[in-house]
Design a protein around this motif. Sequence first.
Motif, PDB file in Angstrom:
ATOM      1  N   PHE A  20     -10.048  -9.174 -36.632  1.00  0.00           N
ATOM      2  CA  PHE A  20      -9.228 -10.304 -36.161  1.00  0.00           C
ATOM      3  C   PHE A  20      -7.786 -10.130 -36.623  1.00  0.00           C
ATOM      4  O   PHE A  20      -6.846 -10.348 -35.847  1.00  0.00           O
ATOM      5  N   ILE A  21      -7.619  -9.722 -37.868  1.00  0.00           N
ATOM      6  CA  ILE A  21      -6.271  -9.480 -38.402  1.00  0.00           C
ATOM      7  C   ILE A  21      -5.602  -8.333 -37.638  1.00  0.00           C
ATOM      8  O   ILE A  21      -4.428  -8.427 -37.263  1.00  0.00           O
ATOM      9  N   GLU A  70      -1.137  -7.732 -31.311  1.00  0.00           N
ATOM     10  CA  GLU A  70      -0.503  -8.663 -30.378  1.00  0.00           C
ATOM     11  C   GLU A  70       0.864  -9.149 -30.879  1.00  0.00           C
ATOM     12  O   GLU A  70       1.561  -9.870 -30.164  1.00  0.00           O
ATOM     13  N   GLY A  71       1.219  -8.749 -32.106  1.00  0.00           N
ATOM     14  CA  GLY A  71       2.487  -9.189 -32.670  1.00  0.00           C
ATOM     15  C   GLY A  71       2.487 -10.651 -33.059  1.00  0.00           C
ATOM     16  O   GLY A  71       3.535 -11.299 -33.111  1.00  0.00           O
ATOM     17  N   LYS A  72       1.296 -11.203 -33.379  1.00  0.00           N
ATOM     18  CA  LYS A  72       1.173 -12.629 -33.668  1.00  0.00           C
ATOM     19  C   LYS A  72       0.757 -12.910 -35.114  1.00  0.00           C
ATOM     20  O   LYS A  72       0.452 -14.040 -35.453  1.00  0.00           O
ATOM     21  N   GLU A  73       0.740 -11.883 -35.948  1.00  0.00           N
ATOM     22  CA  GLU A  73       0.208 -12.082 -37.303  1.00  0.00           C
ATOM     23  C   GLU A  73       1.007 -13.091 -38.121  1.00  0.00           C
ATOM     24  O   GLU A  73       0.501 -13.705 -39.054  1.00  0.00           O
ATOM     25  N   SER A  74       2.288 -13.293 -37.755  1.00  0.00           N
ATOM     26  CA  SER A  74       3.124 -14.253 -38.492  1.00  0.00           C
ATOM     27  C   SER A  74       3.430 -15.491 -37.660  1.00  0.00           C
ATOM     28  O   SER A  74       4.303 -16.273 -38.021  1.00  0.00           O
ATOM     29  N   SER A 122      -1.972 -18.058 -43.979  1.00  0.00           N
ATOM     30  CA  SER A 122      -1.670 -16.736 -43.445  1.00  0.00           C
ATOM     31  C   SER A 122      -2.738 -16.338 -42.440  1.00  0.00           C
ATOM     32  O   SER A 122      -3.799 -16.964 -42.346  1.00  0.00           O
ATOM     33  N   ILE A 123      -2.488 -15.265 -41.697  1.00  0.00           N
ATOM     34  CA  ILE A 123      -3.473 -14.777 -40.734  1.00  0.00           C
ATOM     35  C   ILE A 123      -4.746 -14.332 -41.447  1.00  0.00           C
ATOM     36  O   ILE A 123      -5.856 -14.472 -40.920  1.00  0.00           O
ATOM     37  N   PHE A 125      -3.490 -20.214 -31.409  1.00  0.00           N
ATOM     38  CA  PHE A 125      -2.882 -20.516 -32.702  1.00  0.00           C
ATOM     39  C   PHE A 125      -1.389 -20.204 -32.710  1.00  0.00           C
ATOM     40  O   PHE A 125      -0.612 -20.869 -33.392  1.00  0.00           O
ATOM     41  N   ALA A 126      -0.992 -19.192 -31.960  1.00  0.00           N
ATOM     42  CA  ALA A 126       0.426 -18.817 -31.912  1.00  0.00           C
ATOM     43  C   ALA A 126       1.243 -19.802 -31.075  1.00  0.00           C
ATOM     44  O   ALA A 126       2.394 -20.092 -31.386  1.00  0.00           O
ATOM     45  N   GLN A 127       0.630 -20.322 -30.020  1.00  0.00           N
ATOM     46  CA  GLN A 127       1.331 -21.282 -29.163  1.00  0.00           C
ATOM     47  C   GLN A 127       1.432 -22.655 -29.817  1.00  0.00           C
ATOM     48  O   GLN A 127       2.305 -23.442 -29.465  1.00  0.00           O
TER      49      GLN A 127
END
Length: 298
Positions: free
Chosen positions: A71-72, A78-82, A51-52, A104-106
């Motif tokens: 950071f969380i 940014e809408g990237k927590e998941s 998890s984030i 990490f999201a990409q």
Amino acid sequence: MVFKIVRRVIVFGAIAGLSAFLYFGYLFNEFQNQPISLQQDSVFEIKKGSSIRKVAQQLADLKLIDDPVMFIALAKLEGKESSVKAGEYQLVEGQTPLDLIQLFAQGDSVLYSLTIVEGWNFRQLLAAIRSDPVLIQTLPEDPSQVMDHLELADEHPEGRFLPDTYHFPRGTTDKDFLLRAYRTMQKRLGEEWATRAENLPLKTPYEALILASIVEKETGAAFERPLIAGVFIERLNRGMKLQTDPTIIYGLGETFDGDIRYRDLRKDTPYNTYLHKGLTPTPIAMPGIDAIRAALHP
């Protein structure tokens, strides 16, 4: 009097709240744009299912960031927590927490590679896969059971995997790797078959694959492949034997000691093209795309 006191309390509270908000905003802006504490380039791994919160704590434990809560919060903003993806990521000097979240999201994780060499047979391919330090080993020890494991039980493995350099992240299984090479071969073979020359004595893409494997083993010189393919096509058209040594060697299997003897030419195996007319029952190696193209455009 009471009203004035209440009003002062409200005003004071509003000012204090605004000041706290502005101060937090300042800290938050500083945090997201402050380069991470990195002495040298390194690799950071996110385990599958992380998890984030776990990622933030990992970064804090490694002293790459100061505040996992921020950071969380930044990831949520940014809408990237998941959206963080498992993998290994290259961290370099100058990256910020915002850069990490985007990275990490990409899913731009570190990639490893393994090359399937043109002309390898299936045993050589398995040996390379089993010696790879990154691929997760799941294939059965018995080579004859591998296609069952890939859910391709009706197909012979020889020649089915396209030679190329394949890149993959840590966590990839040997099954994933083989299936990718198999599907790539299916796709490229189908494309070449669709544009084949006319009047070839080849009835199916599989027959083209067989001939391409023989061409591949007959020469390593690219300019010779169409010429050699042309010779074999002519022999097939005339009903002649192909009479090519690589098929003899393949038929001998592990008993081949490096020299072809007269008795080997007379040994009756399904792959002896000195005794049997037409193509061999299966490919004898993994042909590259150039050999496939030569077989279909001699």
